[in-house]
Enzyme design. Structure first.
Site, PDB file in Angstrom:
ATOM      1  N   LYS A   1      -0.746  -4.293  -3.238  1.00 20.56           N
ATOM      2  CA  LYS A   1      -2.020  -3.699  -2.805  1.00 20.56           C
ATOM      3  C   LYS A   1      -2.115  -2.284  -3.358  1.00 20.56           C
ATOM      4  O   LYS A   1      -1.490  -1.363  -2.853  1.00 20.56           O
ATOM      5  CB  LYS A   1      -2.130  -3.686  -1.281  1.00 20.56           C
ATOM      6  CG  LYS A   1      -3.438  -3.076  -0.771  1.00 20.56           C
ATOM      7  CD  LYS A   1      -3.468  -3.058   0.748  1.00 20.56           C
ATOM      8  CE  LYS A   1      -4.732  -2.396   1.255  1.00 20.56           C
ATOM      9  NZ  LYS A   1      -4.770  -0.936   0.994  1.00 20.56           N
TER      10      LYS A   1
ATOM     11  N   SER B   1       0.818  -1.213   0.000  1.00 23.03           N
ATOM     12  CA  SER B   1       0.000   0.000   0.000  1.00 23.03           C
ATOM     13  C   SER B   1       0.857   1.271   0.000  1.00 23.03           C
ATOM     14  O   SER B   1       1.501   1.586  -0.980  1.00 23.03           O
ATOM     15  CB  SER B   1      -0.942  -0.046   1.209  1.00 23.03           C
ATOM     16  OG  SER B   1      -1.966   0.891   1.085  1.00 23.03           O
TER      17      SER B   1
ATOM     18  N   ASP C   1      10.067   5.747 -10.134  1.00 18.85           N
ATOM     19  CA  ASP C   1       9.705   6.427 -11.379  1.00 18.85           C
ATOM     20  C   ASP C   1      10.526   7.697 -11.585  1.00 18.85           C
ATOM     21  O   ASP C   1      10.903   8.033 -12.712  1.00 18.85           O
ATOM     22  CB  ASP C   1       8.206   6.758 -11.388  1.00 18.85           C
ATOM     23  CG  ASP C   1       7.339   5.520 -11.556  1.00 18.85           C
ATOM     24  OD1 ASP C   1       7.880   4.471 -11.956  1.00 18.85           O
ATOM     25  OD2 ASP C   1       6.129   5.591 -11.285  1.00 18.85           O
TER      26      ASP C   1
END
Length: 710
Positions: free
Chosen positions: A495, A469, A480
């Site tokens: 998740k 999460s 990224d």
């Protein structure tokens, strides 16, 4: 964002309640039916992807509820299941009609069968077991059919109890042999004496289990039924009974108001099993681990006898608001009885919070921050939370001359979305962090808008299969941006959903006969990386994948029941960080290094062996055969002893502020010493430090880093 959703849903439900709940429910004294109505309505209107309540849904709820009640198939008979199956395709209709006939039938039968089970285990454990017989027990419960007769059920119980006793029997035989080996004059117990001891131990285990079952009330079983229903929407939608909601809030904030002790119920007695460092009980120094609590008094009120009381009910009496007094009548460890007065206070669970350490390697100073969860106080964000604590630890590490940072998110199951967005902003100037999508709405991009950078130097994020999460949001964003190197498992938990906790009491009038009806945690959104990909099911793929003990075990989101699917949306507008000279080279160099690491190869071998043992489901009930398998396992375990023997030459130390605390707090000192010792044996931390040492900053970022330190 969360608050807006709650207000919108509240308005929607309250307006609906005025026309659909009043006549149907408030004249009905059955709280269970009210809960069915409330929960099903909130799910329908608030869930990101509400399941269609049809016959297929009904069948899944049926199977899940029976599995939860009798996972090892030692209580219900096949005839019971046949009787229950009248409702197999009607539960959806019962939910819509607030009918609980299925629950009532199953619950009544379960109580009956458990009473019968109590008599069965007592009868079986009265007689000795014959461990020379060649027989086996199969523990593949999922594919095991229900017993067709009470005789077959009793035989199943017998094998189960025999297996339980056999384990203790083997251990006791080995203990006797060890004593004889140490002292030739020692008179070993006979096999009959050892068998009787093992059987009595199995009896005690069963009695303790049934004592816990006796503590359960009808409402506890109904909560289990409700969660069998809501879990069909997705694995993270969950109904909290009032007491569970309190525990959830405590776990998220890392604090509660009380005396600061952990309790356990054993043989009708409530015992203190841990004193929480820094809490009122710890400060008073009058309560010890092992003390039994006999009575609880509120201030000057008459104390209440809690012997035989449910643990939950005892905890309610002992906990209380900050500043209030509780008087505990204790049976001390030495057998004396004493009344102790404690003024309740806010208790912080220190192990829930971020902690940091400093280590030197090859003349460079590095910092390690361990973050167990993204905690928050939902009622007061300005109070202690994960983001503000990590920010403070970074500042403290910078004061020690930190030249690279390891952020350890292994085992971090997530938490607050706001804290992770704030935290990600510590490492970039500004830009998007995560994209969030609600059902039927346009995506929302949550961004760091503060140009200030807390840490501009080398950064490694450690993850494993249990990083989930919010942990995945932070790791994905830093990956990224190419801001950090992510090291750990092949992929994280997977998740990619957001949950909100809805207080169901807000939909009832203040004057009602039902009391607290609890809360519903439901999935309301999905989040996406800034590159557009979802972490749902796929998780975050590590830049440098390293095997660990979970590598081959089914523990991710993809292995759960009813997970939401993976999908992709458009990427957000962002620009990768250009602060490293040799990012790709460093990753390549680390992969080469870990590939040749013999310790990691042994970890991988161990993980495969653990998976093999986990998949075994047939065991011998013959002493010789069982002991042979145990001996073989122990021999294999010796092969992996080198894993625990491994030690680096790294020395980790606490920061100055913590050293001052540890002068008075020996519990904290012991915890930190244990953590530092584990860090010095941690091959993953070792490689993370190697990567930090290899990473080179651009000249511009070196200047920025120097400015940040100044």
């Amino acid at each position: 964002m969360k608050r807006n959703f709650v207000y919108v849903l509240a308005a929607l439900l309250i307006s609906a309640a005025s026309c659909s709940f009043t006549n149907k429910t408030f004249d009905n004294p059955d709280k269970d039916k009210l809960l069915i109505q409330l929960i099903s309505y909130v799910l329908e209107k608030g869930h990101f992807n509400p399941a269609e309540m049809d016959d297929g849904f009904s069948e899944k709820v049926f199977d899940e509820y029976i599995r939860r009640l009798d996972p090892s198939k030692r209580y219900f008979l096949q005839s019971d299941i046949d009787e229950f199956e009248v409702y197999k395709h009607k539960i959806d209709d019962q939910i819509k009609d607030s009918d609980i006939a299925f629950f009532d039938l199953v619950h009544g039968r379960l109580v009956q069968r458990m009473e019968e089970g109590r008599e069965i285990y007592k009868e079986i454990l009265e007689k000795p077991f014959d461990f020379t017989k060649d027989e086996t027990i199969v523990m593949d419960y999922e594919n095991l059919p229900f017993a067709t007769s009470k005789k077959e059920l009793k035989e199943r119980w017998k094998k189960y109890l025999k297996f339980s006793a056999l384990s203790g029997y083997v251990t006791r035989i080995e203990e006797e042999e060890d004593k004889k080996g140490e002292d030739e004059t020692y008179a070993m117990k006979s096999v009959d004496e050892v068998e009787e001891e093992a059987r009595k131990s199995a009896l005690k285990t069963q009695e303790e289990f049934f004592d816990l079952v006796d503590d359960l009330e009808r409402k506890d079983w109904f909560v289990m039924y409700l969660n069998a229903i809501v879990s069909e929407f997705d694995p993270h939608t969950y109904y909290f009974a009032p007491e569970e909601k309190d525990r959830f809030d405590t776990s998220m904030s890392g604090k509660f108001e009380g005396i600061g002790a952990r309790l356990q119920r054993k043989n009708d007695r409530i015992k203190i099993v841990e004193i929480i460092s820094g809490g009122p009980a710890w400060r008073g120094n009058e309560v010890e681990v092992g003390d039994e609590i006999l009575r609880v008094g509120q201030g000057d009120e008459e104390p209440v006898n809690i012997i035989g009381m449910r643990l939950e009910d005892a905890v309610k009496l002992i906990k209380g608001p900050k500043g209030s007094e509780v008087k505990l009548t204790l049976k001390k460890v030495d057998g004396t009885t004493e009344v102790v007065s404690i003024v309740r206070d806010v208790v912080e669970l220190e192990e829930s919070y971020a902690k940091s350490s400093v280590v030197e390697k090859d003349g460079k100073v590095f910092g390690v921050i361990n973050l167990p969860k993204f905690y928050i106080d939902f009622d007061n964000y300005s109070d202690r939370n994960a983001a503000s604590d990590v920010e403070q630890e970074i500042e403290r590490l910078k004061e020690q001359g930190m030249q690279g940072l390891v952020l350890d998110l292994r085992g971090n199951g997530g938490g607050s979305l706001k804290t992770v967005v704030d935290m990600a902003g510590f490492f970039i100037e500004e830009g998007p962090i995560v994209q969030v999508k609600s059902s039927g709405k346009k995506k929302e991009v949550l961004s760091d808008t503060d140009e200030r950078v807390q840490w501009n130097g080398p950064l490694v994020i450690l993850v494993n299969e249990l990083s989930a999460s919010a942990s995945e949001i932070l790791a994905a964003a830093m990956q990224d941006y190419k801001r950090a190197v992510v090291i750990g498992s092949k992929q994280t938990y997977g998740k990619g959903t957001v949950q909100n906790v809805i207080d169901l009491n807000q939909f009832l009038s203040q004057k009602n006969d039902y009391g607290d009806v609890g809360a519903l945690k439901l999935t309301t959104q999905k989040f996406y990386r800034i590159n557009g990909g979802s972490t749902q099911l796929e998780g975050v793929k590590s830049d440098i994948a390293i095997p660990d003990r979970y590598s081959y075990i089914d523990i991710g989101e993809k292995d759960q029941e009813n997970p939401l699917p993976w999908d992709k949306i458009d990427a957000a507008s962002y620009r990768p960080w250009d602060g490293y000279v040799n990012y790709d080279y460093t990753v390549k160099k680390s992969k080469e290094r870990t590939k040749e690491n013999s310790r990691l190869a042994l970890i991988d071998e161990n993980a495969r062996w653990v998976k093999k043992k986990q998949d075994e489901n047939t065991y011998s009930l013959n002493y010789e055969a069982y002991r042979k398998s145990i001996d073989e396992d122990e021999e294999m375990a010796k092969h992996f002893d080198a894993l625990s023997d491994y030690k680096t030459d790294l020395t980790f130390r606490s920061l100055p502020y913590e050293n001052k605390l540890m002068e008075k707090d020996t519990v904290l000192r012991d915890k930190r010493q244990r953590w530092h010792e584990n860090l010095s044996k941690d091959v993953y931390v070792e490689e993370a430090l190697n990567v930090l040492a290899d990473l080179q900053l651009t000249s511009d970022n070196k200047k920025r880093l120097a400015k940040i330190r100044d």
